[in-house]
Design an enzyme around this catalytic site. Structure first.
Site, PDB file in Angstrom:
ATOM      1  N   THR A 153       0.207   0.812   6.652  1.00 53.99           N
ATOM      2  CA  THR A 153       0.800   1.270   7.883  1.00 53.99           C
ATOM      3  C   THR A 153       1.044   0.069   8.796  1.00 53.99           C
ATOM      4  OG1 THR A 153      -1.323   1.632   9.032  1.00 53.99           O
ATOM      5  CG2 THR A 153      -0.415   3.483   7.773  1.00 53.99           C
ATOM      6  N   GLU A 189      -4.610  -0.777  -1.555  1.00 56.15           N
ATOM      7  CA  GLU A 189      -5.938  -0.851  -0.934  1.00 56.15           C
ATOM      8  C   GLU A 189      -6.894   0.033  -1.734  1.00 56.15           C
ATOM      9  OE1 GLU A 189      -6.148   0.182   3.229  1.00 56.15           O
ATOM     10  OE2 GLU A 189      -8.337   0.229   3.185  1.00 56.15           O
ATOM     11  N   CYS A 199      -2.493  -2.264   7.793  1.00 51.01           N
ATOM     12  CA  CYS A 199      -2.386  -3.232   6.688  1.00 51.01           C
ATOM     13  C   CYS A 199      -1.186  -4.162   6.817  1.00 51.01           C
ATOM     14  CB  CYS A 199      -2.389  -2.495   5.360  1.00 51.01           C
ATOM     15  SG  CYS A 199      -3.998  -1.713   5.057  1.00 51.01           S
ATOM     16  N   ASP A 207       0.784  -1.245   0.000  1.00 49.29           N
ATOM     17  CA  ASP A 207       0.000   0.000   0.000  1.00 49.29           C
ATOM     18  C   ASP A 207       0.816   1.297   0.000  1.00 49.29           C
ATOM     19  OD1 ASP A 207      -1.953  -1.898   0.137  1.00 49.29           O
ATOM     20  OD2 ASP A 207      -2.848  -1.211   2.006  1.00 49.29           O
ATOM     21  N   LYS A 239      -6.562  -4.931  -3.286  1.00 52.71           N
ATOM     22  CA  LYS A 239      -7.262  -5.557  -2.163  1.00 52.71           C
ATOM     23  C   LYS A 239      -8.317  -4.615  -1.605  1.00 52.71           C
ATOM     24  CE  LYS A 239      -3.618  -4.275   1.171  1.00 52.71           C
ATOM     25  NZ  LYS A 239      -4.325  -3.445   2.124  1.00 52.71           N
ATOM     26  N   GLN A 293       7.017 -13.262  22.197  1.00 53.42           N
ATOM     27  CA  GLN A 293       6.628 -14.664  22.421  1.00 53.42           C
ATOM     28  C   GLN A 293       7.315 -15.616  21.443  1.00 53.42           C
ATOM     29  OE1 GLN A 293       2.447 -15.339  23.654  1.00 53.42           O
ATOM     30  NE2 GLN A 293       2.072 -13.279  22.871  1.00 53.42           N
TER      31      GLN A 293
HETATM   32  N1  TIU Z   1      -2.727   0.476   4.137  1.00 50.99           N
HETATM   33  C1  TIU Z   1      -3.275   0.769   5.309  1.00 50.99           C
HETATM   34  O1  TIU Z   1      -2.679   0.594   6.366  1.00 50.99           O
HETATM   35  N2  TIU Z   1      -4.542   1.359   5.290  1.00 50.99           N
HETATM   36  C2  TIU Z   1      -5.001   2.194   6.258  1.00 50.99           C
HETATM   37  O2  TIU Z   1      -6.160   2.613   6.220  1.00 50.99           O
HETATM   38  N3  TIU Z   1      -4.130   2.541   7.240  1.00 50.99           N
HETATM   39  C3  TIU Z   1      -4.321   3.427   8.261  1.00 50.99           C
HETATM   40  O3  TIU Z   1      -3.433   3.531   9.110  1.00 50.99           O
HETATM   41  N4  TIU Z   1      -5.413   4.167   8.297  1.00 50.99           N
END
Ligand code: TIU
Length: 227
Positions: free
Chosen positions: A161, A75, A165, A27, A132, A205
């Site tokens: 992020t 995304e 994702c 993404d 996706k 863990q």
């Molecule tokens: N790609 C991804 O992480 N989509 C998000 O919406 N991330 C956010 O942190 N909002």
């Protein structure tokens, strides 16, 4: 190439076979990463995400020309939003929601600039993009099918992020039997505290979801393996 061992990984060394390995770039889209995009419009500091661009570029350069495969995700949704669940559309009570006209075209809609991968990390021929609809890269996509067809067992994880994702994808991948290595400086969050905890959660863990290292260490073992 034979088996590579990355000793500088946590919770312990990460072993992988290059011919069974894929680099996943999650993404890295204009709307999440670029100034003037949807992420910034929502009040996020995109400079935190932009830090991963150069490290990911370095990893791509090191991996291109080796047996390691490269695959990207984005995304987003169909223009008619038929693949966007109502909960995702409604969540957040945002002024501009998915599908609305945003700063870089319709937000998270395929075909618009905001949805596309940033210029600096554009895929080359032979590096597929998975579109996706969710946060995870496996849900409602053909990622698993492609990885199985390629004989992939190991995934090197980069992108944004970290807690959204990236985490969802690593968890999905782990449950499907993939050995995930997350490169810490190649993943980022809008929230520094989530970055720190997100990384800790992966390797806790005994590596409950996978391993953690960084781009320098990973590139070093790739270069050594070519000698
Ligand atoms: N790609 C991804 O992480 N989509 C998000 O919406 N991330 C956010 O942190 N909002």
């Amino acid at each position: 190439m034979s088996k590579i061992i990355l000793y500088n990984a946590e919770p312990y060394e990460y072993e992988f076979e290059p011919e069974k390995t894929a680099l996943l770039v999650i993404d890295m889209q204009n709307d999440f990463v670029n100034p003037g995009g949807f992420g910034e419009f929502l009040g996020n500091d995109v400079s935190l995400l932009r830090k991963v661009i150069n490290p990911i570029k370095n990893v791509l350069n090191a991996v291109r020309g080796t047996e390691i495969k490269i695959i990207y995700t984005r995304e987003g949704h169909r223009p008619d939003l038929s693949d966007c669940p109502p909960n995702k559309l409604k969540r957040g009570r945002l002024k501009i929601k998915i599908g609305d006209e945003g700063p870089m075209g319709r937000v998270l809609i395929r075909g618009y600039k905001g949805h596309d991968i940033i210029e600096e990390l554009k895929p080359l021929d032979g590096e597929p993009i998975i579109d996706k609809p969710g946060k995870g890269s496996f849900y409602a996509t053909d990622l698993h099918l492609i990885l199985q067809n390629w004989g992939i067992k190991y995934l090197i994880i980069t992108g944004v992020t970290t807690e959204v994702c990236v985490h969802t994808t690593v968890r999905e991948a782990n449950d499907r039997g993939y050995e995930c290595l997350v490169l810490e400086d190649c993943v980022a969050s809008y929230f520094p505290e989530f970055q720190e905890i997100g990384i800790k959660m992966i390797k806790a863990q005994g590596g409950i979801f996978g391993w953690v290292s960084n781009s320098d260490e990973f590139i070093k073992v790739i270069k050594d393996s070519k000698k």
